[in-house]
Design a protein around this motif. Structure first.
Motif, PDB file in Angstrom:
ATOM      1  N   PRO A  74       0.685  -1.148   0.025  1.00 48.63           N
ATOM      2  CA  PRO A  74      -0.098  -0.082   0.344  1.00 48.63           C
ATOM      3  C   PRO A  74       0.755   1.201   0.168  1.00 48.63           C
ATOM      4  CG  PRO A  74      -0.290  -2.122   1.596  1.00 48.63           C
ATOM      5  CD  PRO A  74      -0.034  -2.257   1.086  1.00 48.63           C
ATOM      6  N   VAL A  75       0.350   1.989  -0.507  1.00 49.05           N
ATOM      7  CA  VAL A  75       1.062   3.154  -0.267  1.00 49.05           C
ATOM      8  C   VAL A  75       0.284   4.613  -0.152  1.00 49.05           C
ATOM      9  CG1 VAL A  75       2.137   5.840  -2.100  1.00 49.05           C
ATOM     10  CG2 VAL A  75       2.550   3.202  -2.167  1.00 49.05           C
ATOM     11  N   ALA A  95      -1.395   5.047  -6.121  1.00 46.95           N
ATOM     12  CA  ALA A  95      -1.622   5.944  -4.236  1.00 46.95           C
ATOM     13  C   ALA A  95      -3.336   4.528  -3.921  1.00 46.95           C
ATOM     14  CB  ALA A  95      -1.508   6.358  -4.206  1.00 46.95           C
ATOM     15  N   ASP A  96      -2.838   4.297  -2.459  1.00 49.62           N
ATOM     16  CA  ASP A  96      -4.458   4.090  -1.753  1.00 49.62           C
ATOM     17  C   ASP A  96      -4.458   4.727  -1.012  1.00 49.62           C
ATOM     18  OD1 ASP A  96      -3.749   0.414  -2.857  1.00 49.62           O
ATOM     19  OD2 ASP A  96      -1.592   1.565  -2.400  1.00 49.62           O
ATOM     20  N   ASP A  97      -3.756   5.714  -0.558  1.00 45.56           N
ATOM     21  CA  ASP A  97      -4.401   7.188  -0.054  1.00 45.56           C
ATOM     22  C   ASP A  97      -3.781   8.058  -0.189  1.00 45.56           C
ATOM     23  OD1 ASP A  97      -6.426   8.100   1.799  1.00 45.56           O
ATOM     24  OD2 ASP A  97      -5.813   6.847   3.593  1.00 45.56           O
ATOM     25  N   TYR A  98      -4.914   9.577   0.409  1.00 46.45           N
ATOM     26  CA  TYR A  98      -4.050  10.515  -0.046  1.00 46.45           C
ATOM     27  C   TYR A  98      -4.486  11.018   0.806  1.00 46.45           C
ATOM     28  CZ  TYR A  98      -3.305  14.325  -2.816  1.00 46.45           C
ATOM     29  OH  TYR A  98      -2.804  15.873  -3.893  1.00 46.45           O
ATOM     30  N   MET A  99      -3.265  11.795   2.459  1.00 46.67           N
ATOM     31  CA  MET A  99      -3.064  13.109   2.681  1.00 46.67           C
ATOM     32  C   MET A  99      -2.454  14.407   2.305  1.00 46.67           C
ATOM     33  SD  MET A  99      -3.141  10.543   6.725  1.00 46.67           S
ATOM     34  CE  MET A  99      -3.406  11.940   7.717  1.00 46.67           C
ATOM     35  N   ILE A 100      -3.116  15.385   3.019  1.00 49.68           N
ATOM     36  CA  ILE A 100      -3.170  16.674   3.268  1.00 49.68           C
ATOM     37  C   ILE A 100      -2.255  17.285   4.150  1.00 49.68           C
ATOM     38  CG2 ILE A 100      -4.239  19.081   2.050  1.00 49.68           C
ATOM     39  CD1 ILE A 100      -6.622  17.208   0.613  1.00 49.68           C
ATOM     40  N   LYS A 101      -0.950  17.738   3.989  1.00 56.00           N
ATOM     41  CA  LYS A 101      -0.893  18.523   4.716  1.00 56.00           C
ATOM     42  C   LYS A 101      -1.319  19.322   5.222  1.00 56.00           C
ATOM     43  CE  LYS A 101       3.969  17.044   3.992  1.00 56.00           C
ATOM     44  NZ  LYS A 101       5.302  17.449   3.644  1.00 56.00           N
ATOM     45  N   LEU A 109      -2.066   7.432  11.618  1.00 56.66           N
ATOM     46  CA  LEU A 109      -2.137   6.232  12.447  1.00 56.66           C
ATOM     47  C   LEU A 109      -3.097   5.347  11.832  1.00 56.66           C
ATOM     48  CD1 LEU A 109      -0.421   6.791  15.393  1.00 56.66           C
ATOM     49  CD2 LEU A 109       0.898   5.192  13.752  1.00 56.66           C
ATOM     50  N   ALA A 110      -4.604   6.304  11.892  1.00 53.61           N
ATOM     51  CA  ALA A 110      -5.588   5.117  11.602  1.00 53.61           C
ATOM     52  C   ALA A 110      -5.864   4.662  10.285  1.00 53.61           C
ATOM     53  CB  ALA A 110      -6.944   5.977  11.778  1.00 53.61           C
ATOM     54  N   ARG A 111      -5.352   5.781   9.567  1.00 44.83           N
ATOM     55  CA  ARG A 111      -4.943   5.663   7.697  1.00 44.83           C
ATOM     56  C   ARG A 111      -4.607   3.879   7.632  1.00 44.83           C
ATOM     57  NH1 ARG A 111      -6.780   9.098   4.200  1.00 44.83           N
ATOM     58  NH2 ARG A 111      -8.052  11.067   5.639  1.00 44.83           N
ATOM     59  N   LEU A 112      -2.944   4.270   8.201  1.00 50.54           N
ATOM     60  CA  LEU A 112      -2.099   3.469   7.844  1.00 50.54           C
ATOM     61  C   LEU A 112      -2.363   1.631   8.781  1.00 50.54           C
ATOM     62  CD1 LEU A 112       1.030   4.794   9.608  1.00 50.54           C
ATOM     63  CD2 LEU A 112       0.826   4.237   6.902  1.00 50.54           C
ATOM     64  N   ARG A 113      -3.644   2.115   9.640  1.00 53.89           N
ATOM     65  CA  ARG A 113      -4.115   0.493  10.669  1.00 53.89           C
ATOM     66  C   ARG A 113      -5.246   0.132   8.866  1.00 53.89           C
ATOM     67  NH1 ARG A 113      -3.725   3.526  15.040  1.00 53.89           N
ATOM     68  NH2 ARG A 113      -6.666   4.493  15.269  1.00 53.89           N
ATOM     69  N   ALA A 114      -5.664   1.231   8.888  1.00 54.53           N
ATOM     70  CA  ALA A 114      -7.099   0.679   7.512  1.00 54.53           C
ATOM     71  C   ALA A 114      -6.333   0.111   6.389  1.00 54.53           C
ATOM     72  CB  ALA A 114      -7.967   1.750   6.759  1.00 54.53           C
ATOM     73  N   ALA A 121      -6.296  -8.404   3.330  1.00 50.76           N
ATOM     74  CA  ALA A 121      -7.722  -8.888   3.425  1.00 50.76           C
ATOM     75  C   ALA A 121      -8.937  -9.104   4.915  1.00 50.76           C
ATOM     76  CB  ALA A 121      -7.928  -9.946   2.707  1.00 50.76           C
ATOM     77  N   ALA A 122      -8.606  -8.225   5.668  1.00 45.36           N
ATOM     78  CA  ALA A 122      -9.024  -7.620   7.198  1.00 45.36           C
ATOM     79  C   ALA A 122     -10.142  -6.662   6.881  1.00 45.36           C
ATOM     80  CB  ALA A 122      -7.580  -8.094   7.871  1.00 45.36           C
ATOM     81  N   THR A 123     -11.310  -7.307   7.732  1.00 46.80           N
ATOM     82  CA  THR A 123     -12.398  -6.744   7.768  1.00 46.80           C
ATOM     83  C   THR A 123     -12.688  -5.925   9.219  1.00 46.80           C
ATOM     84  OG1 THR A 123     -13.861  -7.815   7.950  1.00 46.80           O
ATOM     85  CG2 THR A 123     -13.783  -7.714   5.919  1.00 46.80           C
ATOM     86  N   SER A 124     -11.740  -5.799   9.745  1.00 42.01           N
ATOM     87  CA  SER A 124     -11.779  -5.338  11.108  1.00 42.01           C
ATOM     88  C   SER A 124     -10.679  -4.923  11.878  1.00 42.01           C
ATOM     89  CB  SER A 124     -12.424  -6.319  12.105  1.00 42.01           C
ATOM     90  OG  SER A 124     -12.903  -6.021  13.202  1.00 42.01           O
ATOM     91  N   SER A 125     -10.316  -3.867  12.685  1.00 37.39           N
ATOM     92  CA  SER A 125      -9.238  -4.037  13.791  1.00 37.39           C
ATOM     93  C   SER A 125      -8.609  -4.865  14.212  1.00 37.39           C
ATOM     94  CB  SER A 125      -8.839  -3.445  14.227  1.00 37.39           C
ATOM     95  OG  SER A 125     -10.162  -2.703  15.645  1.00 37.39           O
TER      96      SER A 125
END
Length: 235
Positions: A74-75, A95-101, A109-114, A121-125
């Protein structure tokens, strides 16, 4: 889990690395896309965090190159650009996700866990194995039923999480060693044995065994019935 941080701003990179390290991740930092391409040729990472505004090759071109070279990790793109077109372009390059500074560490941290859940292939933490449960969001481990807590140090947590993600297959010792440390830290293969031994002492009273697989690594098994095919579930 081992992360690659690609960020040319020393202050920003230091802050991100410090926060992620305190959260239990092994973080390796490079300041250019060219250096990132070099290290990904010989080392494996669970997630790459890439700033767009890099000198030379920018973060979008780096992401595109990583995908072209067959890297499936993941990126997560970091950028100060907040226009819709910039976000679309970042995702379209692979990219798999995008965060704005600027951003807050808890959201990162939450986005990394997701991203890690998605890649596994997990659906829960929550990861579970027999009576053992690990909540990767709250970083709490317990034994069910009853919820008896298990105290885990940062590296014990990393080892346990890696074992659970790989179960029922054995976890490779070399990859486990990489997950525990970055370039600026040194952990010997014998040190891994120390963490495995500590975990055995915490798991065996609850009917969970840690078997050594000669020449490869370690596997979680249910000790009560000697089963070698337990399963991992996402609660």
């Amino acid at each position: 889990m081992r992360l690659l941080l690609v960020e040319d701003d020393l202050m920003v990179a230091s802050g991100i690395k410090l926060g992620l390290t305190h959260a239990g991740y092994a973080v390796d930092w490079v300041s250019s896309a060219e250096r990132a391409l070099e290290v990904t040729l010989r080392e494996a990472f669970d997630v790459a965090i890439i700033d767009i505004g890099l000198p030379g090759m920018d973060g979008l071109a780096l992401t595109q190159r990583l995908r072209k070279d067959g890297h499936a990790m993941p990126v997560l793109i970091l950028t100060a650009r907040d226009a819709l077109q910039d976000r679309v372009q970042g995702l379209d390059t692979g990219a798999d996700d995008y965060m704005i500074k600027p951003f807050e560490l808890p959201e990162l941290l939450a986005r990394l866990r997701a991203l890690l859940r998605r890649s596994q292939a997990a659906t829960s933490s929550v990861l579970s194995f027999g009576p053992l449960e690990l909540d990767t969001a709250t970083r709490l481990a317990c034994i069910r039923p009853g919820g008896q807590p298990i105290e885990l140090g940062p590296r014990e947590w990393t080892v346990m999480e890696y074992l659970l993600i790989n179960a029922p297959k054995p976890a490779n010792k070399d990859k486990l060693l990489q997950a525990l440390t970055g370039w600026d830290k040194e952990i010997t293969p014998n040190a891994v044995e120390v963490y495995i031994s500590r975990l055995r002492g915490k798991l065996e009273p609850h009917g969970i065994a840690l078997r050594s697989i000669r020449g490869f690594g370690y596997r979680l098994e249910m000790a009560a019935d000697g089963s070698t095919d337990p399963h991992i579930t996402a609660a």
